[in-house]
Design a protein around this motif. Structure first.
Motif, mmCIF file in Angstrom:
data_model
loop_
_atom_site.group_PDB
_atom_site.id
_atom_site.type_symbol
_atom_site.label_atom_id
_atom_site.label_comp_id
_atom_site.label_asym_id
_atom_site.label_seq_id
_atom_site.Cartn_x
_atom_site.Cartn_y
_atom_site.Cartn_z
ATOM 1 N N UNK A 212 0.825 -1.206 0.000
ATOM 2 C CA UNK A 212 0.000 0.000 0.000
ATOM 3 C C UNK A 212 0.860 1.257 0.000
ATOM 4 N N UNK A 213 0.223 2.406 -0.245
ATOM 5 C CA UNK A 213 0.928 3.680 -0.347
ATOM 6 C C UNK A 213 0.214 4.750 0.481
ATOM 7 N N UNK A 214 0.992 5.784 0.857
ATOM 8 C CA UNK A 214 0.436 6.995 1.449
ATOM 9 C C UNK A 214 0.356 8.070 0.377
ATOM 10 N N UNK A 215 -0.686 8.891 0.419
ATOM 11 C CA UNK A 215 -0.823 10.004 -0.518
ATOM 12 C C UNK A 215 -0.539 11.313 0.203
ATOM 13 N N UNK A 216 0.598 11.939 -0.124
ATOM 14 C CA UNK A 216 0.970 13.190 0.535
ATOM 15 C C UNK A 216 -0.034 14.326 0.293
ATOM 16 N N UNK A 217 -0.681 14.411 -0.896
ATOM 17 C CA UNK A 217 -1.607 15.528 -1.122
ATOM 18 C C UNK A 217 -2.877 15.480 -0.262
ATOM 19 N N UNK A 218 -3.177 14.340 0.352
ATOM 20 C CA UNK A 218 -4.411 14.227 1.131
ATOM 21 C C UNK A 218 -4.251 14.968 2.458
ATOM 22 N N UNK A 219 -5.101 15.944 2.682
ATOM 23 C CA UNK A 219 -5.065 16.739 3.913
ATOM 24 C C UNK A 219 -6.454 16.771 4.550
ATOM 25 N N UNK A 220 -6.479 16.906 5.872
ATOM 26 C CA UNK A 220 -7.766 17.076 6.559
ATOM 27 C C UNK A 220 -8.274 18.497 6.332
ATOM 28 N N UNK A 221 -9.523 18.597 5.921
ATOM 29 C CA UNK A 221 -10.161 19.894 5.686
ATOM 30 C C UNK A 221 -11.055 20.198 6.886
ATOM 31 N N UNK A 222 -10.472 20.827 7.904
ATOM 32 C CA UNK A 222 -11.238 21.084 9.130
ATOM 33 C C UNK A 222 -12.381 22.058 8.877
ATOM 34 N N UNK A 223 -12.193 22.965 7.922
ATOM 35 C CA UNK A 223 -13.271 23.897 7.587
ATOM 36 C C UNK A 223 -14.476 23.170 7.032
ATOM 37 N N UNK A 224 -14.220 22.205 6.140
ATOM 38 C CA UNK A 224 -15.319 21.428 5.565
ATOM 39 C C UNK A 224 -16.000 20.591 6.635
ATOM 40 N N UNK A 225 -15.213 20.035 7.562
ATOM 41 C CA UNK A 225 -15.791 19.224 8.635
ATOM 42 C C UNK A 225 -16.739 20.062 9.488
ATOM 43 N N UNK A 226 -16.314 21.280 9.821
ATOM 44 C CA UNK A 226 -17.164 22.162 10.636
ATOM 45 C C UNK A 226 -18.430 22.552 9.874
ATOM 46 N N UNK A 227 -18.263 22.812 8.567
ATOM 47 C CA UNK A 227 -19.424 23.170 7.750
ATOM 48 C C UNK A 227 -20.402 22.007 7.645
ATOM 49 N N UNK A 228 -19.850 20.783 7.525
ATOM 50 C CA UNK A 228 -20.709 19.595 7.439
ATOM 51 C C UNK A 228 -21.508 19.399 8.722
ATOM 52 N N UNK A 229 -20.894 19.676 9.868
ATOM 53 C CA UNK A 229 -21.588 19.536 11.154
ATOM 54 C C UNK A 229 -22.752 20.520 11.241
ATOM 55 N N UNK A 230 -22.562 21.708 10.669
ATOM 56 C CA UNK A 230 -23.625 22.729 10.727
ATOM 57 C C UNK A 230 -24.704 22.518 9.669
ATOM 58 N N UNK A 231 -24.439 21.641 8.713
ATOM 59 C CA UNK A 231 -25.365 21.437 7.597
ATOM 60 C C UNK A 231 -26.491 20.470 7.981
ATOM 61 N N UNK A 232 -27.724 20.895 7.817
ATOM 62 C CA UNK A 232 -28.868 20.078 8.206
ATOM 63 C C UNK A 232 -28.944 18.752 7.472
ATOM 64 N N UNK A 233 -28.537 18.747 6.194
ATOM 65 C CA UNK A 233 -28.614 17.508 5.416
ATOM 66 C C UNK A 233 -27.706 16.417 5.976
ATOM 67 N N UNK A 234 -26.607 16.818 6.607
ATOM 68 C CA UNK A 234 -25.726 15.820 7.230
ATOM 69 C C UNK A 234 -26.492 15.029 8.278
ATOM 70 N N UNK A 235 -27.263 15.717 9.089
ATOM 71 C CA UNK A 235 -27.989 15.074 10.188
ATOM 72 C C UNK A 235 -29.212 14.312 9.685
#
Length: 451
Positions: A212-235
């Motif tokens: 297997x391999x690691x992908x260096x370009x993959x980053x956590x998008x904390x802004x998107x995570x926070x937006x998803x939590x606030x989004x009604x469709x997520x729930x």
């Protein structure tokens, strides 16, 4: 765990570039998918290990049915909650690195169960060991996040469906292993099951390290995570996923125990039936996604919940007339339908956020990027909450058997819940919108009825 400068790190990754994809991307992605499926498959087997172990726990263990249902409920809960940190671990440590670590970690609950699985062990000890198996439930979240990053948009559905289905099949496989052990060595030898899985875990970890391999370009998008939590469709989608995946995993844990407790089946008789439902539910999951592609995820999901309510009615009727045959027909139908619903609900998520992007005036690649970003961020949370539905099912069974001696009351509660899921799906995603956005008249816009 190393950093982006060492180990098997890929610095450049552009699967949307057709030349890159054809020349080397596809080969690398498929290789990582294969070994991701192997690790996730074993993770699901260990997570649902106690659905098998309870079949070995005869009267000499001194644990009543309610106590056994609570054991499997604890495993379900830990597996659900741990999905959230596992979702973010891939970007933090690398997909290959985390797959190795999460596979090796499976030795802890398996070894602990091997040490304590005998009459005379305290119930508290069994609870703690069952809780440890929850780490296997987290493998799904990290595996899906990792594989999602490897594939281009037009191949994600296929790759994620294969990854999820291959993992889910770990549930019936561990139950088949339990059946084989009970059928050959007898119900007094649960450690054989555990002994089989220890070397398999080691093989999965070694394969992840080698291939297997690691992908260096993959980053956590904390802004998107926070937006998803606030989004009604997520729930809303998390609620619906409780009805589909929560049902699948909850019933997978409980099926054998219900057969033993309500219908007096022996461990061998129960084990010979328990794998059928999870196997069919796993295999049909990609079909749910394909039907959602063709007819719209919301329509398939609504139909699935209606059929699940009908199948639950069959199970309630079977409980009242004490017919094992009718009960099996209804219960196995629930597994198949929950598998279909798993596929259709998961396919709804990116379509919902794409529709939301169009509704807000975004077009083209900008709309696609918004949909990918929000759907990716929301999937970990939706998957975790959906798995909590399995906890609800096992606690409902525990209460139902404790108070009434049968699972009938629990099934009535499930029927009402599926009715609520139908109402939510129709009201939010299928009812004709009151107003359509007009900011981008030249751009074809998705309505939620098309998700």
């Amino acid at each position: 765990m190393g950093g982006p400068t060492g180990g098997r790190w890929i610095q450049e990754w552009d699967p949307e570039n057709e030349t890159f994809w054809k020349e080397k991307g596809e080969r690398i992605a498929n290789r990582n998918l294969l070994f991701s499926v192997i690790s996730e498959h074993i993770g699901f087997s260990i997570w649902t290990l106690w659905s098998v172990m309870v079949l070995f726990m005869g009267p000499e263990y001194g644990i009543d049915p309610a106590g056994k249902f609570f054991l499997i409920a604890v495993a379900t809960l830990v597996g659900a909650l741990i999905r959230i940190p596992y979702t973010f671990a891939v970007a933090r440590f690398g997909g290959r690195n985390w797959t190795i670590f999460s596979a090796v970690l499976l030795l802890l609950p398996t070894g602990a169960a091997y040490a304590v699985m005998e009459p005379g062990t305290s119930y508290t000890t069994f609870l703690l060991v069952a809780a440890l198996t929850g780490v296997g439930g987290g493998n799904f979240a990290s595996s899906m996040t990792n594989i999602n990053a490897f594939f281009p948009l037009h191949r994600k559905g296929w790759a994620l469906g294969l990854n999820a289905g291959g993992g889910n099949i770990g549930v019936p496989v561990v139950q088949l292993v339990g059946l084989a052990v009970i059928g050959t060595a007898g119900a007094a030898h649960p450690r054989i099951v555990l002994g089989i899985y220890v070397p398999l875990i080691v093989v999965a970890a070694v394969c992840a390290a080698l291939f297997m391999d690691n992908l260096a370009p993959v980053k956590n998008d904390t802004g998107a995570a926070k937006e998803a939590v606030r989004e009604g469709h997520t729930w809303i989608m998390a609620f619906l996923y409780i009805g589909t995946f929560g049902s699948f995993i909850g019933y997978s844990f409980a099926f054998g125990l219900v057969l033993q407790t309500q219908f007096g089946r022996t461990p061998l008789q129960a084990a010979s039936l328990t794998f059928i439902g999870p196997l069919l539910g796993s295999l049909i999951r990609p079909v749910g996604g394909s039907l959602a592609d063709r007819y719209g995820g919301a329509r398939i999901t609504l139909g699935t919940f209606a059929a699940m309510a009908a199948a639950t009615g069959v199970v309630v009727y079977a409980s009242l007339i004490e017919s094992l045959t009718v009960f099996l027909v209804g219960f196995i139908a629930l597994f198949v339908l929950s598998g279909l619903g798993n596929g259709s609900t998961y396919k709804m998520i990116p379509a919902i956020f794409k529709a939301k992007a169009y509704a807000s005036g975004l077009i083209g690649e900008e709309a696609d990027a918004y949909g990918r970003r929000l759907s990716g961020a929301s999937m970990g949370l939706i998957g975790a909450i959906g798995a909590v539905g399995g906890l609800g099912i096992n606690l409902a069974f525990r209460q139902s058997f404790q108070t009434g001696g049968t699972g009938t009351a629990a099934f009535v509660a499930f029927l009402l819940f599926y009715g609520a899921c139908m109402a939510v799906t129709w009201a939010v995603y299928l009812r004709k919108p009151l107003a359509r956005p007009t900011e981008v008249p030249a751009q074809r816009q998705l309505s939620y009825s098309e998700v």
